[in-house]
Design a protein around this motif. Structure first.
Motif, PDB file in Angstrom:
ATOM      1  N   LYS A 194      11.191  -4.258  -3.412  1.00 58.86           N
ATOM      2  CA  LYS A 194      11.602  -5.141  -4.507  1.00 58.86           C
ATOM      3  C   LYS A 194      10.884  -6.480  -4.426  1.00 58.86           C
ATOM      4  CE  LYS A 194      15.690  -7.345  -6.544  1.00 58.86           C
ATOM      5  NZ  LYS A 194      15.170  -8.730  -6.438  1.00 58.86           N
ATOM      6  N   ARG A 195      10.797  -7.037  -3.222  1.00 57.76           N
ATOM      7  CA  ARG A 195      10.191  -8.347  -3.050  1.00 57.76           C
ATOM      8  C   ARG A 195       8.699  -8.328  -3.386  1.00 57.76           C
ATOM      9  NH1 ARG A 195      11.992  -8.797   1.588  1.00 57.76           N
ATOM     10  NH2 ARG A 195      10.139  -8.339   2.812  1.00 57.76           N
ATOM     11  N   MET A 196       8.023  -7.249  -3.008  1.00 54.39           N
ATOM     12  CA  MET A 196       6.575  -7.208  -3.168  1.00 54.39           C
ATOM     13  C   MET A 196       6.126  -6.650  -4.507  1.00 54.39           C
ATOM     14  SD  MET A 196       5.165  -6.426   0.674  1.00 54.39           S
ATOM     15  CE  MET A 196       6.325  -5.165   1.167  1.00 54.39           C
ATOM     16  N   LEU A 197       7.024  -5.979  -5.238  1.00 56.94           N
ATOM     17  CA  LEU A 197       6.650  -5.451  -6.551  1.00 56.94           C
ATOM     18  C   LEU A 197       7.495  -6.079  -7.654  1.00 56.94           C
ATOM     19  CD1 LEU A 197       6.038  -1.645  -5.884  1.00 56.94           C
ATOM     20  CD2 LEU A 197       4.343  -3.435  -6.245  1.00 56.94           C
ATOM     21  N   ASP A 198       8.750  -5.686  -7.745  1.00 58.20           N
ATOM     22  CA  ASP A 198       9.584  -6.093  -8.873  1.00 58.20           C
ATOM     23  C   ASP A 198       9.710  -7.605  -8.999  1.00 58.20           C
ATOM     24  OD1 ASP A 198       9.913  -3.423  -9.295  1.00 58.20           O
ATOM     25  OD2 ASP A 198      11.989  -3.331  -8.601  1.00 58.20           O
ATOM     26  N   ASP A 199       9.824  -8.305  -7.883  1.00 60.83           N
ATOM     27  CA  ASP A 199      10.007  -9.754  -7.944  1.00 60.83           C
ATOM     28  C   ASP A 199       8.719 -10.478  -8.328  1.00 60.83           C
ATOM     29  OD1 ASP A 199      12.576  -9.246  -7.190  1.00 60.83           O
ATOM     30  OD2 ASP A 199      12.403 -10.096  -5.170  1.00 60.83           O
ATOM     31  N   ARG A 200       7.571  -9.874  -8.058  1.00 58.54           N
ATOM     32  CA  ARG A 200       6.293 -10.530  -8.371  1.00 58.54           C
ATOM     33  C   ARG A 200       5.792 -10.194  -9.765  1.00 58.54           C
ATOM     34  NH1 ARG A 200       2.467  -8.412  -4.004  1.00 58.54           N
ATOM     35  NH2 ARG A 200       0.936  -9.702  -5.090  1.00 58.54           N
ATOM     36  N   PHE A 251       5.760   7.685  -7.190  1.00 64.76           N
ATOM     37  CA  PHE A 251       5.476   7.172  -5.845  1.00 64.76           C
ATOM     38  C   PHE A 251       6.700   7.186  -4.936  1.00 64.76           C
ATOM     39  CE2 PHE A 251       5.295   3.379  -3.045  1.00 64.76           C
ATOM     40  CZ  PHE A 251       4.242   3.769  -2.235  1.00 64.76           C
ATOM     41  N   GLU A 252       7.815   6.670  -5.397  1.00 68.37           N
ATOM     42  CA  GLU A 252       8.978   6.550  -4.520  1.00 68.37           C
ATOM     43  C   GLU A 252       9.554   7.908  -4.121  1.00 68.37           C
ATOM     44  OE1 GLU A 252      11.936   3.860  -5.864  1.00 68.37           O
ATOM     45  OE2 GLU A 252      10.580   2.139  -5.943  1.00 68.37           O
ATOM     46  N   SER A 253       9.226   8.967  -4.869  1.00 68.78           N
ATOM     47  CA  SER A 253       9.754  10.288  -4.530  1.00 68.78           C
ATOM     48  C   SER A 253       8.975  10.952  -3.409  1.00 68.78           C
ATOM     49  CB  SER A 253       9.751  11.185  -5.777  1.00 68.78           C
ATOM     50  OG  SER A 253       8.430  11.564  -6.132  1.00 68.78           O
ATOM     51  N   TRP A 254       7.755  10.503  -3.132  1.00 69.68           N
ATOM     52  CA  TRP A 254       6.961  11.144  -2.088  1.00 69.68           C
ATOM     53  C   TRP A 254       6.444  10.198  -1.008  1.00 69.68           C
ATOM     54  CZ3 TRP A 254       2.192   8.906  -2.231  1.00 69.68           C
ATOM     55  CH2 TRP A 254       1.658   8.522  -3.468  1.00 69.68           C
ATOM     56  N   CYS A 255       6.694   8.900  -1.151  1.00 68.97           N
ATOM     57  CA  CYS A 255       6.112   7.961  -0.181  1.00 68.97           C
ATOM     58  C   CYS A 255       6.935   7.832   1.101  1.00 68.97           C
ATOM     59  CB  CYS A 255       5.952   6.581  -0.814  1.00 68.97           C
ATOM     60  SG  CYS A 255       7.519   5.714  -1.114  1.00 68.97           S
ATOM     61  N   ASN A 256       8.192   8.283   1.103  1.00 70.45           N
ATOM     62  CA  ASN A 256       9.078   8.084   2.259  1.00 70.45           C
ATOM     63  C   ASN A 256       9.135   6.611   2.649  1.00 70.45           C
ATOM     64  OD1 ASN A 256       9.589  10.900   2.587  1.00 70.45           O
ATOM     65  ND2 ASN A 256       7.586  11.093   3.552  1.00 70.45           N
ATOM     66  N   CYS A 257       9.185   5.747   1.635  1.00 66.12           N
ATOM     67  CA  CYS A 257       9.061   4.315   1.885  1.00 66.12           C
ATOM     68  C   CYS A 257      10.242   3.507   1.368  1.00 66.12           C
ATOM     69  CB  CYS A 257       7.772   3.792   1.264  1.00 66.12           C
ATOM     70  SG  CYS A 257       7.727   3.929  -0.540  1.00 66.12           S
ATOM     71  N   VAL A 258      11.267   4.163   0.869  1.00 66.21           N
ATOM     72  CA  VAL A 258      12.449   3.438   0.404  1.00 66.21           C
ATOM     73  C   VAL A 258      13.706   4.066   1.016  1.00 66.21           C
ATOM     74  CG1 VAL A 258      11.496   2.480  -1.725  1.00 66.21           C
ATOM     75  CG2 VAL A 258      12.372   4.821  -1.716  1.00 66.21           C
ATOM     76  N   PHE A 268       0.830  -1.200   0.000  1.00 64.54           N
ATOM     77  CA  PHE A 268       0.000   0.000   0.000  1.00 64.54           C
ATOM     78  C   PHE A 268       0.860   1.244   0.000  1.00 64.54           C
ATOM     79  CE2 PHE A 268      -4.474   0.945   0.437  1.00 64.54           C
ATOM     80  CZ  PHE A 268      -4.493   2.274   0.751  1.00 64.54           C
ATOM     81  N   SER A 269       1.800   1.354   0.937  1.00 62.46           N
ATOM     82  CA  SER A 269       2.637   2.556   0.924  1.00 62.46           C
ATOM     83  C   SER A 269       3.872   2.392   1.794  1.00 62.46           C
ATOM     84  CB  SER A 269       1.840   3.761   1.414  1.00 62.46           C
ATOM     85  OG  SER A 269       1.470   3.597   2.758  1.00 62.46           O
ATOM     86  N   GLY A 270       4.775   1.545   1.361  1.00 61.62           N
ATOM     87  CA  GLY A 270       6.059   1.429   2.043  1.00 61.62           C
ATOM     88  C   GLY A 270       5.932   0.915   3.453  1.00 61.62           C
TER      89      GLY A 270
END
Length: 353
Positions: free
Chosen positions: A296-302, A279-286, A35-37
């Motif tokens: 990576k595990r929940m998006l790129d890998d799937r 998303f990654e520029s404003w989510c403060n989640c990476v 949902f958001s980091g």
């Protein structure tokens, strides 16, 4: 095809009457999505599991109202007034068109029913494909078995106390949620925080699409397996679990969680794909190694597996309506890009606002 649904009521709770309550609670806590980091896992099964209000909720804390019950009457009313939200692509290959739809897993009641363009795309398709078809009894059993097999080391007592305080603040039953892995506990608490703003996992778009497909007599396919999702959503080490839990609690306690969830919901309801792509520029989640690894595990890998599963269905001669969480759509490793690499012409619909 008429947009009127049959008059029989759709009471989702009766669908699960034969299943043990403990198993269904496990499913609710697991059935979560990115949902958001740090507030990363958003459960969307509260329609099936009434969330028991905690005894002794924090003084002055008003619990949110229960979610709207889903019935054929409310669906019919929703169809008549629904507007298109989210993100829809038409993807064409081998002379056939299928559709890709970016969903949100916690929504307001007025967003539950798809708008006319989205509904028409579903009706024109032969099969609905979801990450998981959670109305499938076999999927339910396998989810419960997978979650039940997960073993976790105890958290530090200070973190346990912080989780318990948040359970009271979010009107959650501590006895129920204490049975689950810590990351599932805090992920569920994070998404529950937005219920006071009307964003309820019981109003998940995926769930309503699964009900509608059945009403239209269309088969529903799962693009993933329960075992794959458990593996993707579980933190791989105790240190990463503690990091994830601590960060999630920091966001809840500081009040950062609700504004973030509301911003994501606005991006979705406005169909603002340019903002979603950032998303990654404003989510403060990476910001940490744990967060980047989880992303990576929940998006790129799937995503490659999701794209392959959609392609298999389409290549079998089926017109597919594939509905997947919106964050799976962005970037060069998102589903639209991966399907273009597989030879599809992918065109995004422009919902009139």
């Amino acid at each position: 095809m008429s947009d009127a649904l049959p008059p029989a009521r759709i009471d989702l709770r009766t669908t699960f009457a034969a299943y043990p309550a403990s198993a269904m609670h496990l499913l609710f806590c697991f059935l979560a999505r990115l949902f958001s980091g740090r507030t990363a896992l958003a459960g969307f099964f509260a329609a099936l599991l009434p969330l028991a209000a905690a005894q002794g909720a924090e003084v002055g804390t008003a619990c949110p109202p229960p979610p709207q019950q889903l019935t054929s009457e409310s669906l019919n009313a929703g169809i008549r007034s629904a507007k298109d939200h989210g993100f829809l692509w038409r993807m064409t290959k081998d002379g056939r068109s299928s559709y890709l739809y970016g969903t949100i897993h916690a929504a307001k009641a007025e967003w539950m029913v798809p708008g006319p363009l989205t509904l028409n795309a579903l009706q024109q398709s032969d099969t609905l494909a979801l990450e998981l078809d959670v109305l499938d009894p076999d999927i339910q059993r396998r989810l419960a078995a997978s979650i039940g097999s997960q073993k976790k080391e105890p958290l530090p007592p200070a973190l346990v106390k912080r989780i318990e305080r948040q359970m009271k603040a979010q009107c959650a039953d501590a006895e129920i949620f204490a049975r689950f892995a810590p990351e599932f506990q805090v992920a569920t608490l994070s998404v529950m925080a937005a219920r006071r703003d009307g964003l309820d996992p019981a109003h998940a778009i995926d769930l309503v699409l699964a009900v509608l497909a059945r009403q239209f007599g269309k088969p529903v396919a799962s693009l993933e397996t329960p075992e794959m999702q458990v593996q993707a959503l579980q933190m791989p080490s105790q240190a990463e679990t503690i990091d994830f839990v601590s960060s999630s609690l920091d966001d809840l306690e500081s009040g950062r969680t609700r504004p973030m969830l509301n911003h994501i919901a606005k991006v979705w309801t406005d169909g603002n794909f340019a903002e979603l792509a950032r998303f990654e520029s404003w989510c403060n989640c990476v910001d940490t190694a744990t967060e980047r690894a989880a992303m990576k595990r929940m998006l790129d890998d799937r995503n490659p597996q999701l794209a392959a599963a959609i392609d298999i269905l389409h290549s079998s001669g089926t017109r597919v309506f594939a509905a997947v969480g919106s964050l799976h759509m962005i970037g060069p490793r998102g589903l639209p890009a991966l399907l273009r690499q597989r030879g599809y012409r992918v065109e995004q619909s422009d919902f009139a606002r």
